[in-house]
Structure formats: C-alpha cells, structure tokens
Scaffold this motif. Structure first.
Motif, PDB file in Angstrom:
ATOM      1  N   UNK A 279      -0.457   9.679  -5.749  1.00 35.97           N
ATOM      2  CA  UNK A 279      -1.085   8.706  -6.636  1.00 35.97           C
ATOM      3  C   UNK A 279      -2.488   9.146  -7.043  1.00 35.97           C
TER       4      UNK A 279
ATOM      5  N   UNK B 251       5.028   6.160  -4.470  1.00 36.86           N
ATOM      6  CA  UNK B 251       4.711   5.364  -3.287  1.00 36.86           C
ATOM      7  C   UNK B 251       3.914   6.182  -2.290  1.00 36.86           C
ATOM      8  N   UNK B 252       3.403   7.323  -2.737  1.00 37.29           N
ATOM      9  CA  UNK B 252       2.681   8.206  -1.830  1.00 37.29           C
ATOM     10  C   UNK B 252       1.244   8.290  -2.310  1.00 37.29           C
ATOM     11  N   UNK B 253       0.313   7.981  -1.432  1.00 42.09           N
ATOM     12  CA  UNK B 253      -1.076   7.864  -1.871  1.00 42.09           C
ATOM     13  C   UNK B 253      -1.637   9.185  -2.402  1.00 42.09           C
TER      14      UNK B 253
ATOM     15  N   UNK C 106      -9.250   1.683   3.353  1.00 38.96           N
ATOM     16  CA  UNK C 106      -8.721   0.825   2.297  1.00 38.96           C
ATOM     17  C   UNK C 106      -7.536   0.008   2.791  1.00 38.96           C
ATOM     18  N   UNK C 107      -6.728   0.587   3.678  1.00 34.86           N
ATOM     19  CA  UNK C 107      -5.511  -0.099   4.119  1.00 34.86           C
ATOM     20  C   UNK C 107      -5.832  -1.177   5.145  1.00 34.86           C
ATOM     21  N   UNK C 108      -6.639  -0.843   6.133  1.00 33.84           N
ATOM     22  CA  UNK C 108      -6.825  -1.765   7.247  1.00 33.84           C
ATOM     23  C   UNK C 108      -8.213  -1.586   7.873  1.00 33.84           C
TER      24      UNK C 108
ATOM     25  N   UNK D 172      -6.906   0.151  -4.798  1.00 34.90           N
ATOM     26  CA  UNK D 172      -6.174  -0.257  -3.597  1.00 34.90           C
ATOM     27  C   UNK D 172      -6.977  -1.225  -2.742  1.00 34.90           C
TER      28      UNK D 172
ATOM     29  N   UNK E 171      -8.395   6.350   3.262  1.00 35.73           N
ATOM     30  CA  UNK E 171      -7.094   5.677   3.239  1.00 35.73           C
ATOM     31  C   UNK E 171      -7.059   4.559   4.266  1.00 35.73           C
ATOM     32  N   UNK E 172      -7.433   4.886   5.503  1.00 36.63           N
ATOM     33  CA  UNK E 172      -7.409   3.864   6.549  1.00 36.63           C
ATOM     34  C   UNK E 172      -8.407   2.752   6.220  1.00 36.63           C
TER      35      UNK E 172
ATOM     36  N   UNK F 195      -8.270  10.931   4.431  1.00 39.46           N
ATOM     37  CA  UNK F 195      -7.634  10.193   5.502  1.00 39.46           C
ATOM     38  C   UNK F 195      -8.466   8.960   5.886  1.00 39.46           C
ATOM     39  N   UNK F 196      -9.758   9.181   6.023  1.00 39.37           N
ATOM     40  CA  UNK F 196     -10.619   8.069   6.432  1.00 39.37           C
ATOM     41  C   UNK F 196     -10.683   6.985   5.352  1.00 39.37           C
TER      42      UNK F 196
ATOM     43  N   UNK G 119       0.842  -1.199   0.000  1.00 39.43           N
ATOM     44  CA  UNK G 119       0.000   0.000   0.000  1.00 39.43           C
ATOM     45  C   UNK G 119       0.882   1.255   0.000  1.00 39.43           C
ATOM     46  N   UNK G 120       0.529   2.272  -0.811  1.00 37.50           N
ATOM     47  CA  UNK G 120       1.409   3.433  -0.943  1.00 37.50           C
ATOM     48  C   UNK G 120       1.357   4.404   0.243  1.00 37.50           C
TER      49      UNK G 120
ATOM     50  N   UNK H  52     -11.915  15.699   1.308  1.00 34.75           N
ATOM     51  CA  UNK H  52     -12.325  15.788   2.714  1.00 34.75           C
ATOM     52  C   UNK H  52     -12.107  14.477   3.458  1.00 34.75           C
TER      53      UNK H  52
ATOM     54  N   UNK I 189       0.002   4.366  -9.883  1.00 30.68           N
ATOM     55  CA  UNK I 189       0.696   3.599  -8.838  1.00 30.68           C
ATOM     56  C   UNK I 189       2.154   3.337  -9.202  1.00 30.68           C
TER      57      UNK I 189
END
Lengths: 254, 439
Positions: free
Chosen positions: B236, B231-233, B175-177, B42, B172-173, B169-170, A92-93, B166, B227
């Motif tokens: 990206x 490496x920075x969302x 999607x990641x975990x 992602x 991102x989290x 951040x939310x 993940x980036x 807006x 992508x």
C-alpha cells in the motif's frame, strides 16, 4: 502492604481520573504469583482503566505500580498486555502473522527487522491458539474469536511472567472460549500470573483461583471461594444488575 | 497545437535542465506525500495534513517579511514552524477543552489560513518588489521551482522516504495499536512526534509546487486509492508513493505547458482520476467487483430456487422423470424472467438439468443438489424453532436466506446438534437423498 518485594504486581494507593473525574479510588493490592485472577465488576467500574493504569497507559493522580518490586518501566518485558479487541481497527492492512510478530517489537531496536527466529516464535504462538492455518489471512477476514486469539498469541510471543488481559472472553465463539481457557491453564502450570478482566459472573467462579471485585474502589480481593459471596457481589454491583440475582441464587445453592 | 507537442516532448525527454528539476521535484514530492499519507490515512488523521498545510501559510508570509526576499529555505522554515504550531494548537484544543478533533481542526485551519491571507495581502500592499511569486503558495506553481529549490526539496524528500523505510515497522505498530506499542516499551510519543514532523515537512516542501489549499489531496488521496488494491501495508505504501509520484509528474507537466496555470488543481485532478479508477475497478474492494460478486450470488440463489422448486414437485412420489415447462417453475419468486432463464441455462451447463424443447427435468445430480437445498432450509427452520424458540410460522423467511449460505460443515454441525432429525417444524420430511450415498 508493600512489604513483599517478590509480588508480581504491587499496586499502591492508586487513584486514576478521566478528565479530572476520578474513576478509580485508592486501589491497593498485591497479586499473588502463579494464579489466575479474575477482575470483575459492573460496567463503568474501571476494570479496563485499572489494567491500563498498571500498564502505564493512563496518567495516575496518585499511587504507584511495582513489578517484582521495580518500577514498570524497568520490567516491561515481564508484563504481557492483551488490549480489548475493539480498541483497534481490524480493517488495518496487515495479516495475522504480522500482528503476532508485533509482540516481539519490544525486544528489537526501533529500526531493525524481525529475525527468522522472531517469525518462528510468532508462528509457534499462533499455533498454540489454534490459528496457524490463518497466519497469512488479512485480519479483517478473521472472526471476532479468531481476532481475539491473534491478540493472545501476540502477547504470548513476549514470553512474559505476568499477563494482563482486557476482556478476552467478550463476544467470542465457543471454540475460542475453550482455547482461551486451555491457554490460561497452561500459563498457570508455568507459574505465570494472569489478571483477566471478566464480565460473566456465571463463569467467573469456575475460571479463576482468585477474584478481584471492583467498582471504582477495590471491594474485595482474595481467593475465589472466600470472595465469591452474595454479600460481596451485592456490594460490588449495588442493586442495578439483574445478573446478580442469578449469581446470588447460585451462591445460595452452595 | 504543435506548441503543445513541442513542450510535451521537451518535458518528457528531460532534455532541458530546468525540466529535469521540475520532474525530479514533482516525482519525489508526490512519492513522499503518498508514502507518509498512508500512515496519516491509517491513523485516521488525514485531515490533520490539511490543517497543517493551511497553518503553514502565515509562516510563509512572515518568513518573507523577515528575510525580505523569496528565499526558498527561509520560506520552508517559516512554513514548517507555522505548520507545527498548527498541529500543537489542534492537540492543545482537543486535550484541554471539550471540543472534538473535527472542530479543533476546523478552527485551527481557518484561523491560521485567515492570518496567512492577511499577511500576504499586507505584503502585496507594501509592494515589496519580489513578492510576485508569493501567491503561488496558495495554489502552487511547479514550473517556478528553481534548481536550488529542487535540490533542497529533494534532499528533504529523500530523507523522509528513507525514514519511512527505516521506521516502517515502528510506524506500523504505532498506527495499528498505540496502546500495545507503549505497553512493550516503544517510545510512542517520540514516534508520533517524529511522524507528525515528517508530515509537516512533506507538506512544507509541497507548498511551492502544489500550494497550501490542495496539498492535502497529495497526502490523503494516493493512500485511499492504494488501500483499494491491497491488504498488505508495504504494498500500500509503495503504491501510494507511485500514485503520488504520477500525479506530481503530470501536474508538473501541465504547469510546464501553461506556467500561469496553478499546478495544485491539476495534481488533484490526476490523483482523483487514479482514485476513481481504484474505487471502481480494484479487485475485491472495488465497486464493480463487489457488484459482480453480488450478481453472481443472486444468480446462485436463483439457481437454487429452481432446483428446490423442481425437487419439491417430484418429491412426494420420488419421481423426477417428467419434464416441466418454464412457466410452471418461475411463478413463485422475486426473480425476473431473464434471471430465471439464465439460471436454467447455467443449471443445464452444470449437468443438473436436462432440457427437452422448452421443458426441463432434474438429472440425478440435480435431484441430490435440490435435496441439499431443501434439507438446509428445513434444518435451519428446525434449529430456529428449537434453539431460538421461534414459532414455526416465523422461520420460513430466515431459512430462505440461510439455505444458500450454509456450508457443508455447518450443515453437518446442524445435523449433529439436532440429532439427525427426520421432520422440520411443519412436519415435512427432511430429505436424505444424496446423504445416504455419502455416509
């Protein structure tokens, strides 16, 4: 049971199922405050499931979970969760600091940005696990042990009273193992309650004050010196684990 | 040909009000789809966008039947509802049956799309006068976008883009975990619902311009291309939005040049070129940069083999003053003559070799470097025999690879672990040249 409202976590008659097949039956316990507790059992015993169920990530067939006597939803800020490392995509980036800062998201609004203080706390927590130099490293560039430490740092930013860790020792290098042990000791000295899913019987006895032996049911739960017996391990692992004989020998030598 | 230039100039000069609408609409649409697609990509839910788009088709047809005319707003609402039903159906199938998501996506996509074609055919048969434009929903027709359509499209796009900014951040989290997100009290289900709805809307506003069949490309491909570069969302997402906007714009241009030509395929062509360039040329992740790294690495290995061979030939006597001819050096390894020659040239440039008409000898630095390679090789052999308990005749191949990879720190660790050994498992001396000096 259920008499002590001060227990950090009370699990009452919990039954959890995957696709209707129960994997945990009638689990009932109260965690003692300020202890390092190892959660041990064979593969498929439901160790991760129990952690997830406590965190409210699994539907419960029956039973309930209380955190200091309150429903989890009201006390989430008191519980820090370290998921299994393999549960996310490490390609993940984002960089290490990004991931650690996520631990602060629960305290912010959905749409606010992390403050300077949030980043400072995140950096301090990275430093605590010896990863300050890797803050700007993309997470896929980290070794498995370093990734695990990033996950631990993320949980630390929550400054919780209770920590639930899912296999933090799995597949890590010696340096990380040492760092985790140090961290556990520090948490204990601060009277935090820590429940750790652990695979290695050889070290379980050494690392933890209390042990919870689990195999779809709660086999035994208590102080390590009372629980870590040949008989209890046999009850937990049945006949299938060869590590058992090794560990059993160790018990016998005592 | 002059018509081509006339139209192109008219398009890019934005002199024409109609053109301005098409350009604005195409850019905003591409940017929105690209940005939102990043999160779908992602989350490994790229194909969901495709299923959503195909699911929207019957919604378009039914809305037309209900309203009786080609009202963009009504068609959008119909498409959004149908797309959402498609998403729900995928969800329901994966949750309540044993089918995996790929099968669920395939089933929903084809069933809804089939229904859509049936409805559209029915409309065409009944010959309701203004149905002519409906088939453009299959492959898209950007030039057919009118002022009112574009205003509506733009409003939706701007709202969606603001929501991405807006909720960045939310999302991102999420999607990641997602598990951790829930554990800290984020409303994961609501967030996922919002994100899916946003994707449905992005797909919906793109139906007229790009069409149900190919709109998924505008979700997936810009994200996949972006992508490669970062490496920075945040970077990206912005890149994906730019790539999407670019392909939207060029698609709109082609549609303006040849209004009868469907836009969707052209959008796909443009974004695929962007993708191909990214896959090939992106630094670090790109194929060419990886190939170059590989070659550089191979070059390094060749050089170290030369050093090793030349060091060995002088080692027993500790005399490296004699020159060796190339043909004496190159016979042992799997390197071509050209690779050897290049290796020799590089070593000479690095000051590790000296040349005298076609023959070479190690310089002082070259001796140290050669000793280092041999030392690593033999230390590794010893490590393998001692700690992995491999027999001595099993370790040479491994050491041949590892000797090029070991860092000075790892070498020091090995030395320590093996207690500064003097001999390798084959009773050959582990050279200390260059180490005494540094100790």
């Amino acid at each position: 049971m259920g008499s002590n409202p001060a227990a950090p976590i009370e699990v009452h008659d919990l039954t959890v199922a995957y696709r209707k097949k129960p994997v945990l039956w009638d689990i009932d316990f109260e965690l003692p405050e300020g202890r390092l507790i190892g959660l041990v059992g064979p593969n498929g015993a439901g160790k991760s499931t129990l952690i997830k169920a406590i965190m409210g990530l699994m539907p419960l067939l029956s039973g309930y979970v209380r955190v200091y006597g309150q429903p989890l939803e009201d006390r989430r800020e008191l519980v820090g969760y370290v998921p299994q490392r393999e549960s996310v995509d490490w390609d993940f980036p984002v960089d290490a600091l990004d991931v650690v800062t996520m631990g602060r998201y629960g305290r912010m609004g959905l749409f606010t940005r992390p403050s300077k203080e949030d980043y400072e706390i995140a950096m301090a927590c990275l430093d605590k696990v010896g990863m300050a130099d890797y803050a700007k490293r993309q997470i896929s560039q980290l070794s498995g042990g370093q990734q695990q430490r990033v996950f631990l740092a993320r949980a630390l930013t929550q400054d919780a009273s209770i920590y639930l860790m899912d296999e933090p020792f799995a597949g890590v290098d010696a340096a990380t193992e040492k760092a985790i042990i140090e961290l556990l000791k520090e948490l204990k000295s601060k009277q935090k309650t820590v429940l750790v899913v652990h695979h290695d019987l050889n070290t379980a006895e050494e690392y933890f004050d209390w042990l919870m032996l689990l195999n779809m049911r709660l086999v035994k739960f208590g102080e390590t010196r009372d629980v870590f017996t040949q008989e209890n391990l046999r009850m937990t692992y049945g006949g299938k684990l060869h590590l058992l004989s090794e560990a059993a020998e160790k018990v016998a030598r005592q | 040909m002059s018509e081509f230039w006339d139209l192109t100039i008219r398009f890019f000069s934005l002199a024409d009000a109609n053109v301005r609408w098409v350009v604005a609409g195409s850019i905003l649409l591409g940017a929105t789809a690209g940005a939102l697609g990043s999160f779908a990509y992602l989350q490994r839910r790229s194909l969901l966008g495709d299923a959503l788009a195909h699911s929207a088709l019957p919604g378009v047809g039914l809305a037309f039947l209900l309203v009786g005319e080609k009202d963009f707003m009504a068609l959008l609402i119909g498409a959004a509802i149908a797309g959402w039903l498609g998403a729900l159906a995928v969800n329901a199938i994966t949750r309540h049956s044993k089918l995996k998501q790929d099968a669920a996506l395939g089933i929903v996509l084809t069933v809804f799309f089939g229904l859509g074609v049936v409805v559209l055919t029915h409309i065409q048969k009944t010959g309701a006068g203004s149905q002519a434009g409906l088939d453009s929903f299959l492959f898209g027709q950007a030039a057919a976008l009118g002022e009112r359509d574009v205003i509506l499209l733009s409003i939706v796009a701007v709202v969606l883009l603001s929501m991405v900014a807006l909720g960045f951040r939310s999302f991102t989290l999420l999607s990641f975990d997602p598990g951790f997100a829930r554990s800290i009290g984020l409303p994961v289900r609501v967030l996922q619902f919002v994100l899916t709805t946003m994707i449905v809307l992005a797909v919906t506003i793109g139906l007229q311009a790009v069409g149900v069949v190919l709109i998924a490309a505008l979700l997936i491909t810009p994200a996949a291309a972006a992508r490669q570069w970062t490496d920075k969302l945040s970077t990206m997402v912005i890149l994906a939005a730019l790539f999407g906007a670019l392909s939207g714009l060029l698609g709109g241009w082609v549609s303006f040049l040849a209004p009868r030509m469907p836009t969707g395929p052209w959008v796909v062509v443009v974004i695929s070129v962007v993708f191909a360039v990214s896959i090939l040329f992106a630094p670090k992740r790109g194929v060419i940069s990886r190939l170059r790294r590989h070659l550089r690495n191979r070059g390094k290995v060749a050089q170290e083999h030369i050093l090793k061979a030349m060091f060995k030939s002088g080692y027993p006597e500790r005399d490296w003053s004699g020159y060796q001819h190339v043909s004496d050096i190159d016979s042992m390894w799997s390197f071509s003559f050209r690779e050897m020659a290049r290796g020799l040239r590089r070593l000479e440039k690095r000051g590790l070799l000296e040349r005298s008409d076609g023959s070479y000898r190690l310089t002082e630095d070259g001796v140290v470097e050669g000793a280092r390679v041999i030392r690593r090789h033999r230390l590794w052999e010893l490590y393998l025999t001692r700690y992995l308990e491999l027999p001595g005749d099993h370790v040479h191949r491994d050491a041949d690879d590892i000797e090029h990879i070991l860092t000075p720190e790892m070498e020091a660790q090995l030395e320590e672990l093996l207690e500064h050994p003097e001999y390798d498992p084959h009773h050959q001396e582990i050279p200390r040249i260059g180490r005494e000096a540094s100790q």
